[in-house]
Write a protein that holds these residues in place. Sequence first.
Motif, PDB file in Angstrom:
ATOM      1  N   LEU A 167      -3.511  -3.100   1.538  1.00 32.33           N
ATOM      2  CA  LEU A 167      -2.812  -2.835   0.289  1.00 32.33           C
ATOM      3  C   LEU A 167      -1.897  -1.474   0.570  1.00 32.33           C
ATOM      4  O   LEU A 167      -1.009  -1.341  -0.289  1.00 32.33           O
ATOM      5  N   VAL A 168      -2.310  -0.513   1.304  1.00 37.69           N
ATOM      6  CA  VAL A 168      -1.690   0.815   1.267  1.00 37.69           C
ATOM      7  C   VAL A 168       0.058   0.689   1.613  1.00 37.69           C
ATOM      8  O   VAL A 168       0.824   1.273   0.838  1.00 37.69           O
ATOM      9  N   VAL A 169       0.487  -0.418   2.285  1.00 38.71           N
ATOM     10  CA  VAL A 169       1.945  -0.663   2.498  1.00 38.71           C
ATOM     11  C   VAL A 169       2.539  -1.271   1.192  1.00 38.71           C
ATOM     12  O   VAL A 169       3.784  -1.011   0.795  1.00 38.71           O
ATOM     13  N   GLU A 170       1.800  -1.877   0.435  1.00 40.11           N
ATOM     14  CA  GLU A 170       2.452  -2.485  -0.827  1.00 40.11           C
ATOM     15  C   GLU A 170       2.592  -1.387  -1.861  1.00 40.11           C
ATOM     16  O   GLU A 170       3.439  -1.236  -2.444  1.00 40.11           O
ATOM     17  N   ARG A 171       1.714  -0.553  -1.871  1.00 39.99           N
ATOM     18  CA  ARG A 171       1.582   0.688  -2.767  1.00 39.99           C
ATOM     19  C   ARG A 171       2.837   1.536  -2.389  1.00 39.99           C
ATOM     20  O   ARG A 171       3.693   2.033  -3.264  1.00 39.99           O
ATOM     21  N   LEU A 172       3.004   1.829  -1.130  1.00 35.95           N
ATOM     22  CA  LEU A 172       4.204   2.380  -0.613  1.00 35.95           C
ATOM     23  C   LEU A 172       5.557   1.725  -0.920  1.00 35.95           C
ATOM     24  O   LEU A 172       6.489   2.334  -1.267  1.00 35.95           O
ATOM     25  N   ARG A 173       5.558   0.549  -0.721  1.00 39.60           N
ATOM     26  CA  ARG A 173       6.816  -0.319  -1.427  1.00 39.60           C
ATOM     27  C   ARG A 173       7.194  -0.186  -2.432  1.00 39.60           C
ATOM     28  O   ARG A 173       8.432  -0.018  -3.160  1.00 39.60           O
ATOM     29  N   GLU A 174       6.076   0.104  -3.621  1.00 37.12           N
ATOM     30  CA  GLU A 174       6.391   0.069  -4.948  1.00 37.12           C
ATOM     31  C   GLU A 174       6.856   1.627  -5.107  1.00 37.12           C
ATOM     32  O   GLU A 174       7.935   1.836  -6.057  1.00 37.12           O
ATOM     33  N   ILE A 175       6.361   2.484  -4.522  1.00 37.77           N
ATOM     34  CA  ILE A 175       6.823   3.884  -4.859  1.00 37.77           C
ATOM     35  C   ILE A 175       8.340   4.118  -4.186  1.00 37.77           C
ATOM     36  O   ILE A 175       9.023   4.869  -4.858  1.00 37.77           O
ATOM     37  N   THR A 176       8.563   3.580  -3.083  1.00 33.98           N
ATOM     38  CA  THR A 176       9.792   3.769  -2.388  1.00 33.98           C
ATOM     39  C   THR A 176      11.007   2.929  -3.053  1.00 33.98           C
ATOM     40  O   THR A 176      12.123   3.115  -2.837  1.00 33.98           O
TER      41      THR A 176
END
Length: 479
Positions: free
Chosen positions: A259-268
Amino acid sequence: MIARENVNDEDAAGPSRETRLERDALGERTVPTTAYWGIHTARALENFPLTGRPPRPELIVALAQVKLACARTNAELGHVPAPIAQAITRACEELIAGNLREEIVVDALQGGAGTSTNMNLNEVLANRAEELLGGGEGGCARIEPLGHVNLHQSTNDVYPTAVKVAAIGLLRELEQAIAELQGAFQDCEKRFCDVLKVGRTQLQDAVPISLGAECSAWAECLSRDRWRVFKCEERLRVVNLGGTAVGTGVTAPREYIFLVVERLREITGLGLSRAENLVDATQNADVFVEVSGILKAHAVNLFKISSDLRLLGSGPRAGFGEVLLPAVQAGSSLMPGKVNPVICEAVAQAAIQAMANDMAVTLSAQSGQLELNAFLPLLAENLLSSLSLLIQANRIFARRCVRGLQADRDVCAAHLERSLAVVTALVPRLGYAEAGAVAAEAQQSGRTVREVVLSRGLLDQPELDRLLSVESMTSLGHR
Protein backbone atom coordinates in the motif's frame (compact mmCIF):
# COMPACT_ATOMS: atom_id res chain seq x y z
CA MET A 1 12.63 4.61 22.75
CA ILE A 2 14.69 7.73 23.45
CA ALA A 3 14.63 8.98 27.04
CA ARG A 4 14.26 12.75 27.27
CA GLU A 5 14.69 14.99 30.25
CA ASN A 6 14.20 18.76 30.35
CA VAL A 7 16.74 20.35 32.68
CA ASN A 8 16.03 23.69 34.35
CA ASP A 9 18.75 23.89 37.00
CA GLU A 10 21.90 25.89 36.35
CA ASP A 11 24.78 23.47 36.61
CA ALA A 12 28.24 24.18 35.29
CA ALA A 13 28.95 20.46 34.94
CA GLY A 14 25.70 19.65 33.18
CA PRO A 15 23.04 21.14 30.95
CA SER A 16 21.82 24.70 31.42
CA ARG A 17 18.39 26.25 31.11
CA GLU A 18 18.99 26.45 27.34
CA THR A 19 19.54 22.71 26.92
CA ARG A 20 17.82 19.43 27.61
CA LEU A 21 19.37 16.05 28.26
CA GLU A 22 18.67 13.12 25.95
CA ARG A 23 19.83 9.53 26.12
CA ASP A 24 20.32 6.77 23.60
CA ALA A 25 22.11 3.42 23.60
CA LEU A 26 25.50 5.13 23.47
CA GLY A 27 24.95 7.49 26.37
CA GLU A 28 23.82 11.08 26.91
CA ARG A 29 23.98 14.34 25.01
CA THR A 30 22.66 17.84 25.66
CA VAL A 31 20.42 19.33 23.00
CA PRO A 32 19.21 22.94 22.70
CA THR A 33 15.86 23.19 24.42
CA THR A 34 14.27 24.97 21.47
CA ALA A 35 15.51 22.47 18.89
CA TYR A 36 13.06 20.07 17.31
CA TRP A 37 15.92 17.69 16.54
CA GLY A 38 17.40 15.40 19.17
CA ILE A 39 20.30 13.20 20.19
CA HIS A 40 20.75 11.34 16.92
CA THR A 41 21.04 14.63 15.08
CA ALA A 42 23.36 15.99 17.76
CA ARG A 43 25.73 13.05 17.24
CA ALA A 44 25.64 13.58 13.48
CA LEU A 45 26.57 17.23 13.94
CA GLU A 46 29.57 16.12 15.98
CA ASN A 47 30.59 13.38 13.57
CA PHE A 48 30.17 14.98 10.13
CA PRO A 49 31.32 18.62 9.98
CA LEU A 50 32.16 18.24 6.29
CA THR A 51 30.48 20.61 3.81
CA GLY A 52 28.84 22.94 6.32
CA ARG A 53 25.53 22.76 4.48
CA PRO A 54 22.43 20.58 4.92
CA PRO A 55 21.00 18.18 2.33
CA ARG A 56 19.46 19.62 -0.82
CA PRO A 57 16.04 21.24 -0.17
CA GLU A 58 14.46 19.03 -2.83
CA LEU A 59 15.65 15.97 -0.94
CA ILE A 60 14.25 17.27 2.35
CA VAL A 61 10.83 17.79 0.76
CA ALA A 62 10.94 14.36 -0.87
CA LEU A 63 11.85 12.72 2.45
CA ALA A 64 8.92 14.49 4.11
CA GLN A 65 6.65 13.21 1.34
CA VAL A 66 7.88 9.67 1.95
CA LYS A 67 7.30 10.07 5.69
CA LEU A 68 3.80 11.38 4.95
CA ALA A 69 3.04 8.35 2.78
CA CYS A 70 4.25 6.03 5.54
CA ALA A 71 2.21 7.84 8.20
CA ARG A 72 -0.96 7.67 6.13
CA THR A 73 -0.41 4.01 5.36
CA ASN A 74 0.19 3.12 9.01
CA ALA A 75 -2.88 5.10 10.03
CA GLU A 76 -5.04 3.46 7.39
CA LEU A 77 -3.95 0.00 8.48
CA GLY A 78 -4.36 0.79 12.17
CA HIS A 79 -0.70 0.47 13.12
CA VAL A 80 -0.58 3.97 14.63
CA PRO A 81 -3.37 5.51 16.76
CA ALA A 82 -5.37 8.11 14.82
CA PRO A 83 -4.42 11.18 16.95
CA ILE A 84 -0.72 10.38 16.66
CA ALA A 85 -0.94 9.65 12.95
CA GLN A 86 -2.82 12.90 12.37
CA ALA A 87 -0.19 14.90 14.25
CA ILE A 88 2.66 13.26 12.30
CA THR A 89 0.79 13.87 9.06
CA ARG A 90 0.37 17.54 9.85
CA ALA A 91 4.04 17.86 10.79
CA CYS A 92 5.01 16.27 7.46
CA GLU A 93 2.76 18.66 5.58
CA GLU A 94 4.33 21.62 7.37
CA LEU A 95 7.82 20.46 6.42
CA ILE A 96 6.75 19.96 2.80
CA ALA A 97 5.31 23.48 2.79
CA GLY A 98 8.65 24.93 3.88
CA ASN A 99 8.26 25.20 7.62
CA LEU A 100 10.80 23.58 9.97
CA ARG A 101 13.35 23.59 7.14
CA GLU A 102 15.95 25.22 9.39
CA GLU A 103 15.67 22.21 11.72
CA ILE A 104 17.21 19.87 9.14
CA VAL A 105 20.79 20.55 10.16
CA VAL A 106 22.86 17.44 9.52
CA ASP A 107 25.60 17.71 6.92
CA ALA A 108 24.79 16.76 3.34
CA LEU A 109 27.71 14.31 3.41
CA GLN A 110 27.67 11.70 6.12
CA GLY A 111 28.42 8.09 6.86
CA GLY A 112 25.60 5.64 7.34
CA ALA A 113 23.88 5.67 3.94
CA GLY A 114 21.71 8.65 4.91
CA THR A 115 20.70 7.46 8.38
CA SER A 116 21.57 10.80 9.98
CA THR A 117 19.31 12.68 7.56
CA ASN A 118 16.53 10.16 8.11
CA MET A 119 16.86 10.47 11.88
CA ASN A 120 16.99 14.26 11.69
CA LEU A 121 13.59 14.18 10.01
CA ASN A 122 12.26 11.53 12.39
CA GLU A 123 13.17 13.65 15.41
CA VAL A 124 11.90 16.92 13.99
CA LEU A 125 8.60 15.40 12.89
CA ALA A 126 8.15 13.60 16.22
CA ASN A 127 8.79 16.72 18.28
CA ARG A 128 6.58 18.89 16.11
CA ALA A 129 3.81 16.28 16.23
CA GLU A 130 4.18 16.11 20.01
CA GLU A 131 3.88 19.89 20.13
CA LEU A 132 0.73 19.73 18.04
CA LEU A 133 -0.74 17.37 20.64
CA GLY A 134 0.06 19.86 23.40
CA GLY A 135 3.41 18.50 24.51
CA GLY A 136 6.42 20.61 25.39
CA GLU A 137 9.63 21.15 23.50
CA GLY A 138 11.60 17.97 23.27
CA GLY A 139 9.00 16.02 25.20
CA CYS A 140 8.15 13.11 22.89
CA ALA A 141 6.07 11.58 25.67
CA ARG A 142 3.57 10.13 23.23
CA ILE A 143 5.27 10.25 19.82
CA GLU A 144 8.55 8.46 19.23
CA PRO A 145 10.92 9.21 16.33
CA LEU A 146 11.52 5.51 15.75
CA GLY A 147 8.42 3.89 17.19
CA HIS A 148 5.96 6.07 15.30
CA VAL A 149 7.50 8.35 12.65
CA ASN A 150 9.89 5.69 11.33
CA LEU A 151 7.52 2.75 11.82
CA HIS A 152 7.94 0.01 9.18
CA GLN A 153 10.77 1.92 7.52
CA SER A 154 14.52 1.79 7.17
CA THR A 155 16.87 4.47 5.94
CA ASN A 156 17.72 1.94 3.24
CA ASP A 157 14.31 2.17 1.58
CA VAL A 158 13.29 5.70 2.63
CA TYR A 159 16.43 7.53 1.51
CA PRO A 160 16.89 6.12 -2.03
CA THR A 161 13.16 6.48 -2.66
CA ALA A 162 13.34 10.13 -1.66
CA VAL A 163 16.37 10.71 -3.90
CA LYS A 164 14.38 9.37 -6.85
CA VAL A 165 11.35 11.51 -6.02
CA ALA A 166 13.51 14.61 -5.71
CA ALA A 167 15.36 13.82 -8.94
CA ILE A 168 12.16 13.31 -10.93
CA GLY A 169 10.85 16.70 -9.86
CA LEU A 170 14.09 18.37 -10.92
CA LEU A 171 14.21 16.43 -14.19
CA ARG A 172 10.84 17.88 -15.12
CA GLU A 173 12.12 21.37 -14.40
CA LEU A 174 15.26 20.70 -16.42
CA GLU A 175 13.24 19.51 -19.40
CA GLN A 176 11.32 22.78 -19.40
CA ALA A 177 14.52 24.81 -19.01
CA ILE A 178 16.12 23.00 -21.96
CA ALA A 179 12.96 23.60 -23.99
CA GLU A 180 13.25 27.32 -23.26
CA LEU A 181 16.85 27.42 -24.45
CA GLN A 182 16.01 25.31 -27.49
CA GLY A 183 13.22 27.74 -28.36
CA ALA A 184 15.60 30.69 -28.04
CA PHE A 185 17.97 29.15 -30.57
CA GLN A 186 15.10 28.25 -32.90
CA ASP A 187 14.14 31.91 -32.86
CA CYS A 188 17.74 32.81 -33.72
CA GLU A 189 17.62 30.28 -36.55
CA LYS A 190 14.75 32.22 -38.13
CA ARG A 191 16.27 35.64 -37.48
CA PHE A 192 19.67 34.74 -38.93
CA CYS A 193 18.71 32.42 -41.78
CA ASP A 194 19.90 34.99 -44.35
CA VAL A 195 23.20 35.83 -42.65
CA LEU A 196 25.88 34.09 -44.70
CA LYS A 197 29.23 33.71 -42.98
CA VAL A 198 32.45 31.76 -43.06
CA GLY A 199 32.14 28.23 -41.80
CA ARG A 200 35.10 26.89 -39.87
CA THR A 201 36.54 23.43 -39.36
CA GLN A 202 39.51 22.94 -37.05
CA LEU A 203 39.45 26.74 -36.60
CA GLN A 204 40.37 27.20 -40.26
CA ASP A 205 38.18 28.83 -42.92
CA ALA A 206 35.77 26.36 -44.45
CA VAL A 207 32.82 26.54 -46.83
CA PRO A 208 30.20 29.17 -46.08
CA ILE A 209 27.27 28.52 -43.77
CA SER A 210 24.45 30.68 -42.53
CA LEU A 211 24.38 31.83 -38.93
CA GLY A 212 20.85 30.50 -38.85
CA ALA A 213 22.12 27.03 -39.75
CA GLU A 214 24.62 27.18 -36.90
CA CYS A 215 21.79 28.12 -34.52
CA SER A 216 19.70 25.27 -35.89
CA ALA A 217 22.46 22.80 -34.99
CA TRP A 218 22.56 24.11 -31.42
CA ALA A 219 18.77 23.87 -31.18
CA GLU A 220 18.81 20.32 -32.52
CA CYS A 221 21.33 18.99 -30.02
CA LEU A 222 19.27 20.59 -27.25
CA SER A 223 16.21 18.82 -28.66
CA ARG A 224 18.03 15.51 -28.18
CA ASP A 225 18.97 16.52 -24.65
CA ARG A 226 15.37 17.40 -23.89
CA TRP A 227 14.18 13.99 -25.08
CA ARG A 228 16.88 12.16 -23.13
CA VAL A 229 15.99 14.03 -19.94
CA PHE A 230 12.30 13.28 -20.47
CA LYS A 231 13.02 9.56 -20.81
CA CYS A 232 15.17 9.58 -17.65
CA GLU A 233 12.07 9.75 -15.50
CA GLU A 234 11.22 6.17 -16.47
CA ARG A 235 14.47 4.99 -14.89
CA LEU A 236 13.63 6.57 -11.54
CA ARG A 237 9.97 5.66 -11.13
CA VAL A 238 10.74 2.23 -9.69
CA VAL A 239 11.33 2.57 -5.93
CA ASN A 240 12.21 0.22 -3.09
CA LEU A 241 9.94 1.72 -0.41
CA GLY A 242 8.63 -1.13 1.72
CA GLY A 243 11.78 -3.18 1.32
CA THR A 244 13.13 -1.89 4.66
CA ALA A 245 16.74 -2.83 5.46
CA VAL A 246 17.88 -5.10 2.61
CA GLY A 247 14.83 -5.41 0.39
CA THR A 248 13.17 -8.36 2.13
CA GLY A 249 10.59 -6.17 3.89
CA VAL A 250 11.62 -7.45 7.31
CA THR A 251 9.53 -5.92 10.17
CA ALA A 252 6.99 -4.44 7.73
CA PRO A 253 3.52 -6.00 7.34
CA ARG A 254 2.77 -7.33 3.88
CA GLU A 255 -0.30 -5.12 3.54
CA TYR A 256 1.83 -2.08 4.34
CA ILE A 257 4.43 -3.00 1.70
CA PHE A 258 1.77 -3.22 -1.01
CA LEU A 259 0.00 0.00 0.00
CA VAL A 260 2.72 2.50 0.89
CA VAL A 261 3.92 3.16 -2.67
CA GLU A 262 0.34 3.83 -3.74
CA ARG A 263 0.05 6.48 -1.05
CA LEU A 264 3.37 8.02 -2.11
CA ARG A 265 2.17 8.09 -5.71
CA GLU A 266 -0.94 10.00 -4.61
CA ILE A 267 1.08 12.50 -2.57
CA THR A 268 3.70 13.24 -5.23
CA GLY A 269 1.58 12.92 -8.34
CA LEU A 270 4.37 10.83 -9.87
CA GLY A 271 3.94 7.50 -11.65
CA LEU A 272 5.89 5.55 -9.06
CA SER A 273 5.85 1.77 -8.79
CA ARG A 274 7.26 -0.73 -6.33
CA ALA A 275 10.29 -2.61 -7.63
CA GLU A 276 9.62 -6.24 -8.44
CA ASN A 277 12.99 -7.11 -6.97
CA LEU A 278 13.32 -4.99 -3.83
CA VAL A 279 16.68 -6.52 -2.97
CA ASP A 280 18.13 -5.32 -6.27
CA ALA A 281 16.58 -1.87 -5.89
CA THR A 282 18.03 -1.55 -2.38
CA GLN A 283 21.63 -2.46 -3.13
CA ASN A 284 22.22 -1.25 -6.71
CA ALA A 285 22.44 2.40 -7.77
CA ASP A 286 23.15 2.03 -11.49
CA VAL A 287 19.97 3.86 -12.49
CA PHE A 288 21.39 7.01 -10.90
CA VAL A 289 24.56 6.59 -12.96
CA GLU A 290 22.47 6.28 -16.11
CA VAL A 291 20.61 9.51 -15.32
CA SER A 292 23.81 11.30 -14.37
CA GLY A 293 25.34 10.22 -17.68
CA ILE A 294 22.48 11.90 -19.53
CA LEU A 295 23.10 15.06 -17.52
CA LYS A 296 26.78 14.87 -18.46
CA ALA A 297 25.85 14.60 -22.14
CA HIS A 298 23.72 17.71 -21.80
CA ALA A 299 26.53 19.50 -19.98
CA VAL A 300 28.87 18.65 -22.86
CA ASN A 301 26.45 20.27 -25.31
CA LEU A 302 26.05 23.35 -23.12
CA PHE A 303 29.80 23.77 -22.90
CA LYS A 304 30.30 23.40 -26.63
CA ILE A 305 27.53 25.88 -27.48
CA SER A 306 28.72 28.45 -24.97
CA SER A 307 32.28 28.04 -26.26
CA ASP A 308 31.11 28.55 -29.85
CA LEU A 309 29.33 31.77 -28.94
CA ARG A 310 32.33 33.08 -27.02
CA LEU A 311 34.49 32.48 -30.07
CA LEU A 312 32.04 33.97 -32.58
CA GLY A 313 31.62 37.00 -30.34
CA SER A 314 35.32 37.48 -29.64
CA GLY A 315 36.84 40.90 -30.24
CA PRO A 316 34.93 43.02 -30.88
CA ARG A 317 37.62 44.61 -33.09
CA ALA A 318 40.40 42.01 -33.03
CA GLY A 319 38.44 38.78 -32.93
CA PHE A 320 35.75 37.04 -34.98
CA GLY A 321 33.12 39.59 -33.97
CA GLU A 322 30.42 37.93 -36.05
CA VAL A 323 27.84 37.85 -33.28
CA LEU A 324 27.11 40.46 -30.66
CA LEU A 325 26.50 39.02 -27.21
CA PRO A 326 24.29 41.05 -24.87
CA ALA A 327 26.33 43.33 -22.61
CA VAL A 328 25.17 42.43 -19.11
CA GLN A 329 27.93 43.92 -16.96
CA ALA A 330 31.21 45.79 -17.11
CA GLY A 331 34.09 43.46 -17.85
CA SER A 332 37.15 44.98 -16.25
CA SER A 333 38.17 47.00 -13.23
CA LEU A 334 41.13 48.29 -15.26
CA MET A 335 40.13 48.55 -18.93
CA PRO A 336 37.30 51.02 -19.64
CA GLY A 337 34.64 49.81 -22.04
CA LYS A 338 35.61 46.15 -21.89
CA VAL A 339 32.65 43.77 -21.86
CA ASN A 340 33.19 40.05 -21.33
CA PRO A 341 31.07 37.05 -22.38
CA VAL A 342 30.23 36.36 -18.74
CA ILE A 343 27.00 34.44 -19.32
CA CYS A 344 28.73 32.02 -21.68
CA GLU A 345 31.56 31.66 -19.16
CA ALA A 346 29.14 30.99 -16.31
CA VAL A 347 27.26 28.38 -18.34
CA ALA A 348 30.54 26.69 -19.25
CA GLN A 349 31.54 26.54 -15.59
CA ALA A 350 28.18 25.04 -14.66
CA ALA A 351 28.70 22.42 -17.37
CA ILE A 352 32.16 21.55 -16.05
CA GLN A 353 30.79 21.19 -12.54
CA ALA A 354 28.03 18.87 -13.76
CA MET A 355 30.63 16.72 -15.52
CA ALA A 356 32.67 16.57 -12.31
CA ASN A 357 29.54 15.68 -10.34
CA ASP A 358 28.94 12.79 -12.70
CA MET A 359 32.25 11.27 -11.69
CA ALA A 360 31.26 11.52 -8.02
CA VAL A 361 27.94 9.83 -8.80
CA THR A 362 29.76 7.08 -10.68
CA LEU A 363 32.25 6.42 -7.90
CA SER A 364 29.49 6.51 -5.29
CA ALA A 365 27.38 3.96 -7.13
CA GLN A 366 30.28 1.58 -7.69
CA SER A 367 31.14 1.77 -3.98
CA GLY A 368 28.09 -0.16 -2.86
CA GLN A 369 28.84 -3.46 -1.18
CA LEU A 370 26.61 -6.50 -0.93
CA GLU A 371 23.13 -5.46 0.27
CA LEU A 372 23.59 -1.68 0.56
CA ASN A 373 25.34 1.38 -0.79
CA ALA A 374 26.68 3.50 2.06
CA PHE A 375 27.71 6.32 -0.28
CA LEU A 376 24.21 7.44 -1.26
CA PRO A 377 24.54 10.84 0.48
CA LEU A 378 27.43 11.73 -1.84
CA LEU A 379 25.50 10.41 -4.82
CA ALA A 380 22.37 12.37 -3.86
CA GLU A 381 24.25 15.60 -3.26
CA ASN A 382 25.98 15.49 -6.63
CA LEU A 383 23.07 14.24 -8.71
CA LEU A 384 20.61 16.78 -7.31
CA SER A 385 23.21 19.53 -7.46
CA SER A 386 23.79 18.82 -11.16
CA LEU A 387 20.08 18.97 -11.86
CA SER A 388 19.62 22.28 -10.05
CA LEU A 389 22.74 23.74 -11.62
CA LEU A 390 21.77 22.76 -15.16
CA ILE A 391 18.25 24.13 -14.70
CA GLN A 392 19.65 27.53 -13.80
CA ALA A 393 22.33 27.37 -16.51
CA ASN A 394 19.74 26.80 -19.23
CA ARG A 395 17.52 29.57 -17.94
CA ILE A 396 20.18 32.25 -17.70
CA PHE A 397 21.67 31.19 -21.02
CA ALA A 398 18.31 31.62 -22.73
CA ARG A 399 17.22 34.78 -20.93
CA ARG A 400 20.48 36.65 -20.46
CA CYS A 401 22.29 35.72 -23.65
CA VAL A 402 20.57 33.89 -26.50
CA ARG A 403 17.37 35.93 -26.55
CA GLY A 404 19.44 39.07 -27.00
CA LEU A 405 21.91 37.63 -29.50
CA GLN A 406 22.56 39.81 -32.58
CA ALA A 407 24.48 39.25 -35.80
CA ASP A 408 27.02 41.74 -37.10
CA ARG A 409 26.06 41.34 -40.73
CA ASP A 410 28.80 43.64 -42.00
CA VAL A 411 31.53 41.67 -40.22
CA CYS A 412 30.10 38.36 -41.45
CA ALA A 413 30.03 39.66 -45.03
CA ALA A 414 33.54 41.09 -44.80
CA HIS A 415 35.03 37.86 -43.44
CA LEU A 416 33.23 35.87 -46.13
CA GLU A 417 34.45 38.16 -48.90
CA ARG A 418 38.08 37.76 -47.78
CA SER A 419 37.87 34.01 -47.29
CA LEU A 420 39.47 31.71 -49.84
CA ALA A 421 37.15 28.90 -48.86
CA VAL A 422 34.29 30.35 -50.92
CA VAL A 423 36.06 29.05 -54.00
CA THR A 424 34.77 25.60 -53.03
CA ALA A 425 31.31 26.69 -54.16
CA LEU A 426 32.74 27.19 -57.67
CA VAL A 427 34.24 23.70 -57.99
CA PRO A 428 31.17 22.24 -59.79
CA ARG A 429 31.58 24.92 -62.51
CA LEU A 430 35.34 25.43 -62.64
CA GLY A 431 36.70 22.07 -61.58
CA TYR A 432 39.01 21.35 -58.67
CA ALA A 433 42.26 22.31 -60.42
CA GLU A 434 41.01 25.66 -61.75
CA ALA A 435 39.38 26.50 -58.42
CA GLY A 436 42.68 25.69 -56.69
CA ALA A 437 44.52 28.02 -59.05
CA VAL A 438 42.05 30.80 -58.26
CA ALA A 439 42.63 30.29 -54.53
CA ALA A 440 46.40 30.34 -54.97
CA GLU A 441 46.31 33.56 -56.96
CA ALA A 442 43.96 35.18 -54.46
CA GLN A 443 46.27 34.19 -51.62
CA GLN A 444 49.38 35.47 -53.41
CA SER A 445 47.89 38.71 -54.70
CA GLY A 446 45.80 39.60 -51.68
CA ARG A 447 42.71 39.90 -53.86
CA THR A 448 39.39 38.19 -53.19
CA VAL A 449 38.21 35.04 -54.95
CA ARG A 450 35.48 37.08 -56.61
CA GLU A 451 38.03 39.54 -58.03
CA VAL A 452 40.31 36.80 -59.38
CA VAL A 453 37.45 34.90 -61.05
CA LEU A 454 36.20 38.05 -62.79
CA SER A 455 39.69 39.13 -63.83
CA ARG A 456 40.34 35.74 -65.39
CA GLY A 457 37.03 35.82 -67.16
CA LEU A 458 36.06 32.43 -65.80
CA LEU A 459 32.50 33.48 -64.96
CA ASP A 460 30.37 36.53 -65.61
CA GLN A 461 29.08 38.71 -62.79
CA PRO A 462 25.47 37.42 -62.72
CA GLU A 463 26.48 33.76 -62.59
CA LEU A 464 29.18 34.42 -60.00
CA ASP A 465 26.65 36.27 -57.86
CA ARG A 466 24.26 33.34 -58.17
CA LEU A 467 26.86 30.76 -57.22
CA LEU A 468 28.00 32.79 -54.21
CA SER A 469 24.49 33.68 -53.01
CA VAL A 470 23.03 32.62 -49.69
CA GLU A 471 20.53 30.37 -51.44
CA SER A 472 23.13 28.61 -53.56
CA MET A 473 25.73 28.12 -50.85
CA THR A 474 23.36 26.95 -48.13
CA SER A 475 20.97 24.75 -50.14
CA LEU A 476 21.25 20.99 -49.90
CA GLY A 477 23.51 20.13 -52.82
CA HIS A 478 23.81 22.09 -56.10
CA ARG A 479 21.70 22.26 -59.23
